[in-house]
Design a protein around this motif. Structure first.
Motif, PDB file in Angstrom:
ATOM      1  N   LEU A 212      44.035  55.045  52.554  1.00  0.00           N
ATOM      2  CA  LEU A 212      44.730  54.027  51.775  1.00  0.00           C
ATOM      3  C   LEU A 212      44.555  54.389  50.310  1.00  0.00           C
ATOM      4  CD1 LEU A 212      46.107  51.237  51.383  1.00  0.00           C
ATOM      5  CD2 LEU A 212      43.824  50.234  51.455  1.00  0.00           C
ATOM      6  N   SER A 213      45.648  54.457  49.594  1.00  0.00           N
ATOM      7  CA  SER A 213      45.582  54.788  48.173  1.00  0.00           C
ATOM      8  C   SER A 213      44.925  53.638  47.411  1.00  0.00           C
ATOM      9  CB  SER A 213      46.993  55.042  47.636  1.00  0.00           C
ATOM     10  OG  SER A 213      46.970  55.124  46.239  1.00  0.00           O
ATOM     11  N   ALA A 214      43.925  53.957  46.626  1.00  0.00           N
ATOM     12  CA  ALA A 214      43.239  52.933  45.846  1.00  0.00           C
ATOM     13  C   ALA A 214      44.161  52.361  44.780  1.00  0.00           C
ATOM     14  CB  ALA A 214      41.982  53.515  45.209  1.00  0.00           C
ATOM     15  N   THR A 215      45.084  53.179  44.265  1.00  0.00           N
ATOM     16  CA  THR A 215      46.027  52.653  43.280  1.00  0.00           C
ATOM     17  C   THR A 215      46.988  51.664  43.923  1.00  0.00           C
ATOM     18  OG1 THR A 215      46.860  54.923  43.466  1.00  0.00           O
ATOM     19  CG2 THR A 215      46.286  54.197  41.315  1.00  0.00           C
ATOM     20  N   ALA A 216      47.357  51.914  45.168  1.00  0.00           N
ATOM     21  CA  ALA A 216      48.247  50.971  45.857  1.00  0.00           C
ATOM     22  C   ALA A 216      47.532  49.648  46.101  1.00  0.00           C
ATOM     23  CB  ALA A 216      48.727  51.565  47.176  1.00  0.00           C
ATOM     24  N   LEU A 217      46.263  49.713  46.505  1.00  0.00           N
ATOM     25  CA  LEU A 217      45.500  48.484  46.713  1.00  0.00           C
ATOM     26  C   LEU A 217      45.299  47.737  45.392  1.00  0.00           C
ATOM     27  CD1 LEU A 217      43.949  46.630  48.622  1.00  0.00           C
ATOM     28  CD2 LEU A 217      41.938  48.087  48.292  1.00  0.00           C
ATOM     29  N   ALA A 218      45.025  48.476  44.320  1.00  0.00           N
ATOM     30  CA  ALA A 218      44.863  47.844  43.006  1.00  0.00           C
ATOM     31  C   ALA A 218      46.178  47.223  42.535  1.00  0.00           C
ATOM     32  CB  ALA A 218      44.356  48.867  41.987  1.00  0.00           C
TER      33      ALA A 218
ATOM     34  N   VAL B  26      41.388  38.400  46.187  1.00  0.00           N
ATOM     35  CA  VAL B  26      40.095  39.027  46.492  1.00  0.00           C
ATOM     36  C   VAL B  26      39.808  38.972  47.989  1.00  0.00           C
ATOM     37  CG1 VAL B  26      37.617  38.916  46.068  1.00  0.00           C
ATOM     38  CG2 VAL B  26      39.207  38.569  44.184  1.00  0.00           C
ATOM     39  N   ALA B  27      40.101  37.845  48.640  1.00  0.00           N
ATOM     40  CA  ALA B  27      39.866  37.727  50.086  1.00  0.00           C
ATOM     41  C   ALA B  27      40.734  38.716  50.862  1.00  0.00           C
ATOM     42  CB  ALA B  27      40.141  36.300  50.543  1.00  0.00           C
ATOM     43  N   GLU B  28      42.001  38.877  50.452  1.00  0.00           N
ATOM     44  CA  GLU B  28      42.881  39.835  51.126  1.00  0.00           C
ATOM     45  C   GLU B  28      42.415  41.272  50.917  1.00  0.00           C
ATOM     46  OE1 GLU B  28      46.730  38.987  49.592  1.00  0.00           O
ATOM     47  OE2 GLU B  28      46.839  37.022  50.562  1.00  0.00           O
ATOM     48  N   ALA B  29      41.955  41.584  49.714  1.00  0.00           N
ATOM     49  CA  ALA B  29      41.465  42.937  49.445  1.00  0.00           C
ATOM     50  C   ALA B  29      40.198  43.214  50.249  1.00  0.00           C
ATOM     51  CB  ALA B  29      41.200  43.116  47.958  1.00  0.00           C
ATOM     52  N   ARG B  30      39.329  42.213  50.381  1.00  0.00           N
ATOM     53  CA  ARG B  30      38.124  42.407  51.194  1.00  0.00           C
ATOM     54  C   ARG B  30      38.482  42.632  52.658  1.00  0.00           C
ATOM     55  NH1 ARG B  30      34.486  37.979  48.075  1.00  0.00           N
ATOM     56  NH2 ARG B  30      33.578  39.453  46.592  1.00  0.00           N
ATOM     57  N   ALA B  31      39.486  41.915  53.138  1.00  0.00           N
ATOM     58  CA  ALA B  31      39.931  42.104  54.520  1.00  0.00           C
ATOM     59  C   ALA B  31      40.530  43.494  54.708  1.00  0.00           C
ATOM     60  CB  ALA B  31      40.944  41.027  54.896  1.00  0.00           C
ATOM     61  N   ALA B  32      41.281  43.995  53.705  1.00  0.00           N
ATOM     62  CA  ALA B  32      41.885  45.325  53.800  1.00  0.00           C
ATOM     63  C   ALA B  32      40.837  46.429  53.723  1.00  0.00           C
ATOM     64  CB  ALA B  32      42.915  45.512  52.688  1.00  0.00           C
TER      65      ALA B  32
ATOM     66  N   PRO C 223      35.296  47.613  56.926  1.00  0.00           N
ATOM     67  CA  PRO C 223      33.980  46.966  56.853  1.00  0.00           C
ATOM     68  C   PRO C 223      33.225  47.252  55.562  1.00  0.00           C
ATOM     69  CG  PRO C 223      33.789  48.965  58.138  1.00  0.00           C
ATOM     70  CD  PRO C 223      35.241  48.850  57.723  1.00  0.00           C
ATOM     71  N   ARG C 224      33.877  47.815  54.567  1.00  0.00           N
ATOM     72  CA  ARG C 224      33.215  48.080  53.292  1.00  0.00           C
ATOM     73  C   ARG C 224      33.046  46.783  52.510  1.00  0.00           C
ATOM     74  NH1 ARG C 224      37.377  51.108  54.351  1.00  0.00           N
ATOM     75  NH2 ARG C 224      37.085  53.310  54.741  1.00  0.00           N
ATOM     76  N   THR C 225      32.086  46.798  51.599  1.00  0.00           N
ATOM     77  CA  THR C 225      31.908  45.629  50.732  1.00  0.00           C
ATOM     78  C   THR C 225      32.763  45.806  49.486  1.00  0.00           C
ATOM     79  OG1 THR C 225      30.012  46.649  49.639  1.00  0.00           O
ATOM     80  CG2 THR C 225      29.548  45.214  51.518  1.00  0.00           C
ATOM     81  N   LEU C 226      33.262  44.707  48.987  1.00  0.00           N
ATOM     82  CA  LEU C 226      34.071  44.719  47.773  1.00  0.00           C
ATOM     83  C   LEU C 226      33.508  43.666  46.833  1.00  0.00           C
ATOM     84  CD1 LEU C 226      36.705  45.635  46.236  1.00  0.00           C
ATOM     85  CD2 LEU C 226      37.752  43.621  47.246  1.00  0.00           C
ATOM     86  N   GLU C 227      33.015  44.124  45.681  1.00  0.00           N
ATOM     87  CA  GLU C 227      32.533  43.208  44.655  1.00  0.00           C
ATOM     88  C   GLU C 227      33.634  43.039  43.620  1.00  0.00           C
ATOM     89  OE1 GLU C 227      29.015  44.883  43.000  1.00  0.00           O
ATOM     90  OE2 GLU C 227      27.969  44.939  44.915  1.00  0.00           O
ATOM     91  N   ALA C 228      33.813  41.826  43.161  1.00  0.00           N
ATOM     92  CA  ALA C 228      34.854  41.549  42.161  1.00  0.00           C
ATOM     93  C   ALA C 228      34.194  41.154  40.846  1.00  0.00           C
ATOM     94  CB  ALA C 228      35.771  40.444  42.655  1.00  0.00           C
ATOM     95  N   ASP C 229      34.604  41.822  39.796  1.00  0.00           N
ATOM     96  CA  ASP C 229      34.143  41.528  38.440  1.00  0.00           C
ATOM     97  C   ASP C 229      35.357  41.021  37.672  1.00  0.00           C
ATOM     98  OD1 ASP C 229      32.883  41.462  35.990  1.00  0.00           O
ATOM     99  OD2 ASP C 229      33.084  43.611  35.638  1.00  0.00           O
ATOM    100  N   VAL C 230      35.388  39.714  37.392  1.00  0.00           N
ATOM    101  CA  VAL C 230      36.561  39.096  36.779  1.00  0.00           C
ATOM    102  C   VAL C 230      36.266  38.808  35.316  1.00  0.00           C
ATOM    103  CG1 VAL C 230      38.198  37.183  36.882  1.00  0.00           C
ATOM    104  CG2 VAL C 230      37.170  38.051  38.986  1.00  0.00           C
ATOM    105  N   ARG C 231      37.171  39.230  34.444  1.00  0.00           N
ATOM    106  CA  ARG C 231      37.056  38.958  33.010  1.00  0.00           C
ATOM    107  C   ARG C 231      38.268  38.127  32.594  1.00  0.00           C
ATOM    108  NH1 ARG C 231      34.738  44.775  31.065  1.00  0.00           N
ATOM    109  NH2 ARG C 231      33.043  44.733  32.547  1.00  0.00           N
ATOM    110  N   LEU C 232      37.983  37.001  32.013  1.00  0.00           N
ATOM    111  CA  LEU C 232      39.039  36.079  31.615  1.00  0.00           C
ATOM    112  C   LEU C 232      39.184  36.043  30.098  1.00  0.00           C
ATOM    113  CD1 LEU C 232      38.130  33.035  33.888  1.00  0.00           C
ATOM    114  CD2 LEU C 232      39.856  34.766  34.315  1.00  0.00           C
ATOM    115  N   THR C 233      40.415  36.085  29.647  1.00  0.00           N
ATOM    116  CA  THR C 233      40.717  35.846  28.241  1.00  0.00           C
ATOM    117  C   THR C 233      41.876  34.863  28.189  1.00  0.00           C
ATOM    118  OG1 THR C 233      42.216  37.741  28.155  1.00  0.00           O
ATOM    119  CG2 THR C 233      39.953  38.110  27.439  1.00  0.00           C
ATOM    120  N   ALA C 234      42.025  34.199  27.077  1.00  0.00           N
ATOM    121  CA  ALA C 234      43.082  33.200  26.933  1.00  0.00           C
ATOM    122  C   ALA C 234      44.142  33.715  25.978  1.00  0.00           C
ATOM    123  CB  ALA C 234      42.504  31.885  26.420  1.00  0.00           C
ATOM    124  N   ARG C 235      45.384  33.440  26.308  1.00  0.00           N
ATOM    125  CA  ARG C 235      46.483  33.804  25.425  1.00  0.00           C
ATOM    126  C   ARG C 235      46.488  32.842  24.250  1.00  0.00           C
ATOM    127  NH1 ARG C 235      52.402  34.474  27.768  1.00  0.00           N
ATOM    128  NH2 ARG C 235      51.880  36.659  27.791  1.00  0.00           N
TER     129      ARG C 235
END
Length: 194
Positions: free
Chosen positions: A106-112, A165-171, A174-186
């Protein structure tokens, strides 16, 4: 970057900084302005110290073994530095994920890209960008979101966790997927009154 490699990098930089600081302090203590201001309890190097005299150089020239040893040690050090540098570069962006069957990836760019589209669809998100980092067994998604002016960060994070994030973890299972979310405001553009 894993905690182990981060710890090794910090330790290596700390040791290098300590050696450079000690060497710089020792060399600075030779100069008269620094040596005169040091307390008497601090050890210092004499200003008249000779690091290599003619007799010592003559003894070293009599031994023919040390130039190849010095060159070999420097070569080993350079190879270790190159290996360390390549390990730092390899840990960057993930290219592809091997799936269950051999040769199927699975292409990581496609998943991203799919995660980016799902994140953009969340209410209150103006812009989104996702990068997949890490190794195929342990993934890390770096998600950058630009929120609209009236968006609630809690609601956005909740919907993002339940959706993209839940869909990416399912895809990626059995690997683990950690999510690092950065929020900014317009930012609002100030309205001009004419």
């Amino acid at each position: 970057m894993t905690r182990l490699r981060g710890g090794v990098n910090r330790s290596a930089l700390l040791c290098l900084a300590a050696v450079l600081l000690a060497g710089g302090a020792a060399l600075a203590s030779v100069t008269a302005p620094v040596r005169d201001r040091l307390p008497s309890t601090v050890p210092r190097i004499g200003a008249d110290r000779v690091w290599l005299d003619q007799e010592l150089l003559g003894r070293w020239r009599d031994h023919g073994w040390w130039p190849p040893v010095v060159i070999a040690a420097l070569a080993v050090g350079a190879v270790l530095f190159l290996c360390w540098s390549l390990a730092q570069l390899r840990s960057g962006r993930l290219r592809e994920l091997p799936l269950g069957q051999p040769g199927v990836t699975l292409s990581a760019t496609a998943l991203a890209a799919a995660m980016t589209e799902r994140a953009r669809a969340v209410d209150g998100v103006a812009r989104a960008h996702v990068r997949l980092l890490g190794r195929p067994r342990r993934l890390r998604a770096r998600i950058t979101l630009v929120l609209g002016p009236d968006a609630s960060p809690e609601a956005v994070l909740d919907e993002l966790a339940r959706g993209a994030v839940a869909e990416a973890r399912a895809a990626a299972a059995p690997r683990t997927l950690e999510a690092d979310v950065r929020l900014t405001a317009r930012r609002h553009r100030a309205r001009r009154i004419h």
